[in-house]
Design an enzyme around this catalytic site. Structure first.
Site, short mmCIF file in Angstrom:
data_model
loop_
_atom_site.label_atom_id
_atom_site.label_comp_id
_atom_site.label_asym_id
_atom_site.label_seq_id
_atom_site.Cartn_x
_atom_site.Cartn_y
_atom_site.Cartn_z
CG ASN A 1 54.47 41.44 48.43
OD1 ASN A 1 54.08 40.27 48.47
ND2 ASN A 1 54.18 42.33 49.37
CD1 TRP A 2 54.12 38.29 42.32
CD2 TRP A 2 53.82 36.07 42.25
NE1 TRP A 2 54.76 37.81 41.19
CE2 TRP A 2 54.58 36.44 41.13
CE3 TRP A 2 53.51 34.72 42.42
CZ2 TRP A 2 55.04 35.52 40.19
CZ3 TRP A 2 53.96 33.80 41.49
CH2 TRP A 2 54.72 34.21 40.38
CE LYS A 3 50.99 43.85 48.41
NZ LYS A 3 50.36 45.13 48.68
CG HIS B 1 53.99 44.20 53.30
ND1 HIS B 1 52.71 44.67 53.38
CD2 HIS B 1 54.45 44.53 52.07
CE1 HIS B 1 52.40 45.27 52.23
NE2 HIS B 1 53.44 45.19 51.42
CD GLU C 1 49.35 44.39 52.06
OE1 GLU C 1 49.72 43.25 51.76
OE2 GLU C 1 49.25 45.32 51.23
CD GLU D 1 55.99 48.15 50.24
OE1 GLU D 1 56.10 47.87 49.05
OE2 GLU D 1 55.26 47.51 51.02
N GLY E 1 48.53 49.94 47.03
CA GLY E 1 47.29 49.44 46.42
C GLY E 1 46.25 50.51 46.19
CB SER F 1 50.64 52.97 43.56
OG SER F 1 49.55 52.59 44.37
N GLY G 1 50.63 45.04 42.90
CA GLY G 1 49.71 44.82 41.78
C GLY G 1 50.36 44.69 40.42
P1 13P Z 1 51.10 47.94 45.22
O1 13P Z 1 52.22 48.00 44.22
O2 13P Z 1 49.97 47.06 44.77
O3 13P Z 1 50.67 49.30 45.65
O4 13P Z 1 51.68 47.20 46.53
C1 13P Z 1 52.85 47.67 47.06
C2 13P Z 1 53.30 46.72 48.10
O5 13P Z 1 52.72 46.62 49.16
C3 13P Z 1 54.45 45.87 47.80
O6 13P Z 1 54.90 45.20 48.92
#
Ligand code: 13P
Length: 248
Positions: free
Chosen positions: A4-6, A89, A91, A161, A167, A207, A229
């Protein structure tokens, strides 16, 4: 293993990252999914052509079409060549007010257009500390899968998650992640029967890094990872894709 590149990378970086990644994971039989920002989707799709890497988007609207400024529809996502769509997600839930009810509509819409929903669930730190993790997960699963029955296990992916692990560099311990994911699989079994529940991919996210992926993947119920990340660099994501578990 899903990336997931966000909201990261530009077109040139996206192309280079996919090219480097494909070289680094050449020969793997593990399933790989990349979910770039929607405007970089065509670049990623083109770069993945001829490989087994699947592509998806990070969000879409549940309506067929309409006055929804800034949104994209399932038809657009499908036409672009995506196979998957991340839904709910944390977020999106926390920053953009996405509810279980909206997620449920998106799940149904994705399925209607032949897209596989990657439904995200997870508790906050406060919820974990107050002992309500499984209650929160059950509410999210029931609400976000309302009305949906996958015709087979590969028509649905769940990502667990925990919000506090995203993150932050804090990963759930493999045992904690396994406990919740086992719980998720039991709920899926109640809903859809054991055969489907056993073949739905249930991923852990939060993470995930090259140095913790092997331990996570050694857990019997963890089928893969949803990686933020560490998916932004070819070397680290390739190491995650090429995880090493000797006895599973
Ligand atoms: P990180 O791997 O940066 O913690 O993000 C996880 C995430 O939200 C994947 O969708």
């Amino acid at each position: 293993m899903a990336a997931n590149w966000k909201m990261h990378l530009n077109r040139r970086e996206a192309k280079t990252l996919v090219e480097d990644l494909l070289k680094a994971i050449d020969g793997t039989s593990n399933e790989v999914l990349i979910c770039p920002p929607t405007l970089l989707f065509d670049t990623v799709q083109a770069a993945c052509k001829g490989s087994k890497v699947a592509t998806g988007v990070q969000n879409m609207h549940f309506a067929d079409k309409g006055a929804f400024t800034g949104e994209v529809s399932a038809e657009m996502v499908k036409e672009a060549g995506a196979g998957y769509v991340i839904i709910g997600h944390s977020e999106r839930r926390a920053i953009f007010g996405e509810t279980d009810e909206m997620c449920a509509k998106k799940v149904l819409q994705a399925d209607a257009f032949g897209l596989v929903p990657v439904l995200c669930v997870g508790e906050s730190l406060q919820e974990r500390e107050s002992g309500s993790t499984t209650k929160v997960i059950d509410t999210q699963l029931n609400g976000s899968l309302e009305g949906f029955t996958p015709t087979s296990g590969d028509r649905l992916v769940i990502a667990y998650e925990p919000v506090w692990a995203i993150g932050t560099g804090k990963t759930a311990t493999p045992a904690d992640a396994e406990t919740v994911i086992k719980h998720i699989r039991e709920r899926l079994s109640e809903k859809y029967g054991e055969r489907i529940a056993n073949s739905v991919r249930v991923l852990y996210g939060g993470s995930v890094k090259p140095d913790n992926v092997d331990e996570l993947m050694a857990q019997p119920n963890i089928d893969g990872a949803l990686v933020g990340g560490a998916s932004l660099e070819a070397e680290s994501f390739a190491r995650i894709v090429n995880f090493q578990v000797h006895a599973k």
